[in-house]
Design a protein around this motif. Structure first.
Motif, short mmCIF file in Angstrom:
data_model
loop_
_atom_site.label_atom_id
_atom_site.label_comp_id
_atom_site.label_asym_id
_atom_site.label_seq_id
_atom_site.Cartn_x
_atom_site.Cartn_y
_atom_site.Cartn_z
N CYS A 33 0.77 -1.21 0.04
CA CYS A 33 0.04 0.01 0.01
C CYS A 33 0.87 1.35 0.10
O CYS A 33 0.59 2.42 -0.72
N LEU A 34 2.01 1.43 0.83
CA LEU A 34 2.77 2.60 1.00
C LEU A 34 3.53 2.64 -0.52
O LEU A 34 3.91 4.05 -0.82
N ASP A 35 4.03 1.52 -0.85
CA ASP A 35 4.87 1.66 -2.09
C ASP A 35 3.98 2.27 -3.46
O ASP A 35 4.54 3.12 -3.87
N MET A 36 2.70 1.89 -3.19
CA MET A 36 1.72 2.31 -4.24
C MET A 36 1.38 3.90 -3.94
O MET A 36 1.38 4.61 -4.96
N LEU A 37 1.53 4.46 -2.76
CA LEU A 37 1.03 5.63 -2.44
C LEU A 37 2.28 6.47 -2.41
O LEU A 37 2.20 7.80 -2.70
N ALA A 38 3.56 6.00 -2.43
CA ALA A 38 4.92 6.88 -2.28
C ALA A 38 5.00 8.02 -3.34
O ALA A 38 5.25 9.03 -2.92
N PRO A 39 4.78 7.76 -4.38
CA PRO A 39 4.98 8.98 -5.33
C PRO A 39 4.14 10.18 -5.24
O PRO A 39 4.66 11.29 -5.61
N ALA A 40 2.99 9.81 -4.28
CA ALA A 40 1.96 11.03 -4.17
C ALA A 40 2.17 11.64 -2.89
O ALA A 40 1.92 12.66 -2.73
N ILE A 41 2.84 10.71 -1.98
CA ILE A 41 2.79 11.29 -0.33
C ILE A 41 4.30 11.41 0.04
O ILE A 41 4.29 11.69 1.34
N GLY A 42 5.11 11.32 -0.74
CA GLY A 42 6.40 11.37 -0.29
C GLY A 42 7.01 12.71 -0.15
O GLY A 42 8.08 12.91 0.48
N ALA A 43 6.30 13.64 -0.68
CA ALA A 43 6.94 14.98 -0.69
C ALA A 43 6.76 15.79 0.68
O ALA A 43 5.50 15.41 1.36
N PRO A 44 7.37 16.66 1.03
CA PRO A 44 7.21 17.30 2.42
C PRO A 44 5.70 18.06 2.32
O PRO A 44 5.32 18.54 1.28
N GLY A 45 5.07 18.01 3.36
CA GLY A 45 3.89 18.76 3.52
C GLY A 45 2.72 17.85 3.04
O GLY A 45 1.33 18.46 3.05
N SER A 85 -5.81 6.58 18.49
CA SER A 85 -5.40 8.05 19.10
C SER A 85 -4.08 7.63 20.10
O SER A 85 -3.22 8.59 20.08
N ASP A 86 -4.44 6.95 20.86
CA ASP A 86 -3.42 6.36 21.73
C ASP A 86 -2.24 5.69 21.15
O ASP A 86 -1.14 6.00 21.46
N ARG A 87 -2.32 4.90 20.07
CA ARG A 87 -1.23 4.41 19.59
C ARG A 87 -0.48 5.46 18.69
O ARG A 87 0.92 5.25 18.67
N LEU A 88 -1.10 6.43 18.22
CA LEU A 88 -0.31 7.19 17.46
C LEU A 88 -0.05 8.74 18.03
O LEU A 88 0.21 9.72 17.35
N GLU A 89 -0.17 8.86 19.11
CA GLU A 89 0.19 9.88 20.00
C GLU A 89 1.25 10.38 19.83
O GLU A 89 1.67 11.78 19.68
N ARG A 90 2.48 9.52 19.73
CA ARG A 90 3.97 10.02 19.64
C ARG A 90 3.81 10.94 18.46
O ARG A 90 5.19 11.57 18.31
N PHE A 91 3.19 10.81 17.59
CA PHE A 91 3.19 11.51 16.18
C PHE A 91 2.70 13.05 16.19
O PHE A 91 2.74 13.89 15.32
N GLY A 92 2.23 13.25 17.21
CA GLY A 92 1.57 14.90 17.79
C GLY A 92 0.62 15.20 16.61
O GLY A 92 -0.41 14.39 16.10
N ALA A 93 0.86 16.62 16.04
CA ALA A 93 -0.21 17.09 15.06
C ALA A 93 0.14 16.57 13.68
O ALA A 93 -0.70 16.75 13.01
N ARG A 94 0.88 15.70 13.53
CA ARG A 94 0.92 14.92 12.17
C ARG A 94 -0.33 14.09 12.11
O ARG A 94 -0.33 13.52 10.85
N PHE A 95 -0.84 13.73 13.11
CA PHE A 95 -1.90 12.79 13.13
C PHE A 95 -3.19 13.33 13.46
O PHE A 95 -3.19 14.07 14.74
N ARG A 96 -4.11 13.32 12.85
CA ARG A 96 -5.68 13.80 13.39
C ARG A 96 -6.70 12.85 13.08
O ARG A 96 -6.84 12.28 11.96
N ALA A 97 -7.43 12.64 14.04
CA ALA A 97 -8.57 11.48 13.77
C ALA A 97 -9.89 12.47 13.86
O ALA A 97 -10.10 13.34 14.52
N VAL A 98 -10.79 11.79 13.13
CA VAL A 98 -12.29 12.34 12.81
C VAL A 98 -13.36 10.91 13.09
O VAL A 98 -13.32 10.01 12.39
N HIS A 99 -14.27 11.55 13.77
CA HIS A 99 -15.31 10.36 14.09
C HIS A 99 -16.33 10.76 12.70
O HIS A 99 -17.05 11.69 12.96
N ALA A 100 -16.37 9.91 11.76
CA ALA A 100 -17.25 10.22 10.86
C ALA A 100 -17.61 8.71 9.77
O ALA A 100 -16.40 7.93 10.17
#
Length: 341
Positions: A33-45, A85-100
């Motif tokens: 999955c990550l290899d397939m996404l990499a060309p799109a999500i590998g850039a800063p920001g 959210s508990d599992r990913l807390e160490r990533f700080g603001a780089r992760f946001r969870a939405v209930h939907a």
């Protein structure tokens, strides 16, 4: 859902609810999955939307691999949101969870990123999660006696018990045939009606007994637990899974930037058919055959990233048995999304 699999997404066989999420949950085909996404999500920001967050295994892998990535995780299950959210807390603001529910992906992106924003990647890992399967009181598993619930969001909507208490015999037949491809649907529906006239059907064990009694003995001797198609069908109906997927796919594609990528893991044939059809239409020119120059508005919106669907190899299946039925598809957005149907 011809195989009537349990439609497990991103999960492992570790079912001990006392373990932290990262020990209970091995994401399916994470590297692929990550290899397939990499060309799109590998850039800063870059921004990735994990539209089916679950216990956060895919998101954790993405955040570890791409150090400048932000992930927006969507899930309808409040318990999944809390665990991830508990599992990913160490990533700080780089992760946001939405209930939907993830068919609101366009609204979520606008709320999180601003009006008119487009994201770089979207991952959908469909079906019921290991969290929901492994906790008996959620009522998803036919192997464990529990309240007959099956709601992915237990805070809203009717449960499977409510559905069986109110649906007509014809409606039950339709659900079992359409969502479970159950050839004994009329026999099962007839016995459900008979039993509920005697007492409400409120436990998974009661439903398993009904299905076992309704299916002829020769048919019970092969193909695993005879209740699996019925449980799958009820779960899909209770959670409106196919309708949500049909709404979510075009909204997701319309929310990608040009060059962005959508990756989808499906675990049963009805889901995979919907994904396949949407991606195929997007990758097909709307121009009449033989037209020497194809106008931009008729050109394909998508480039398919898989030839057919990728499957888990034997090593992956041995490591993670719940990957056996996965079908992985992906597409890159070539131009602003248009559905050439």
């Amino acid at each position: 859902m011809t195989e009537a699999s349990t439609s497990v997404r991103a999960s492992s066989y570790l079912a001990d609810a006392s373990r932290p999420a990262r020990e209970r949950h091995v994401p399916v085909l994470l590297s692929e999955c990550l290899d397939m996404l990499a060309p799109a999500i590998g850039a800063p920001g870059a921004v990735l939307v994990d539209a089916t967050l679950g216990m956060g295994g895919h998101t954790e892998g993405a955040l570890e691999r791409f150090e400048d990535l932000t992930v927006i995780g969507i899930d309808r299950d409040p318990q999944a949101i809390a665990l991830a959210s508990d599992r990913l807390e160490r990533f700080g603001a780089r992760f946001r969870a939405v209930h939907a529910t993830y068919d609101h992906i366009d609204r979520v992106i606008e709320e999180q990123c601003g009006p008119g924003s487009r994201v770089d990647g979207i991952l959908m890992d469909l079906g019921v999660s290991s969290l929901q399967l492994d906790e008996a009181d959620r009522g998803f598993a036919y192997s464990k006696d529990a309240p007959l619930d099956m709601r992915m969001d237990p805070t809203t909507g009717p449960s499977a018990a409510d559905l069986l208490a109110s649906a007509s015999e014809g409606e039950i037949v339709r659900i079992l045939r359409t969502y479970g491809e159950e050839r004994f649907a009329p026999r099962i529906a007839r016995l459900i009606i008979r039993r509920r006239d005697e007492a409400p059907i409120t436990r998974t064990g009661e439903l398993v007994d009904i299905v076992r009694s309704a299916i002829p003995a020769p048919a019970r001797r092969s193909g695993g637990n005879p209740a699996k198609r019925t449980f799958q069908a009820l779960r899909v109906a209770v959670n409106d899974e196919l309708t949500i997927l049909e709404r979510a796919l075009p909204r997701a594609l319309a929310s990608l930037r040009v060059g962005g990528r959508l990756v989808v893991e499906a675990y049963q044939s009805l889901e995979d058919r919907i994904v396949k059809d949407v991606l195929r239409r997007g990758a097909t020119s709307a121009a009449p055959p033989g037209l020497p120059i194809v106008p931009d508005e008729m050109a394909p919106s998508l480039r398919l990233l898989t030839k057919g669907a990728n499957r888990a190899d034997q090593a992956e299946q041995d490591h993670n048995p719940r990957s056996a039925s996965v079908r992985l598809r992906g597409a890159e957005l070539l131009s602003e999304w248009k559905d050439n149907s």
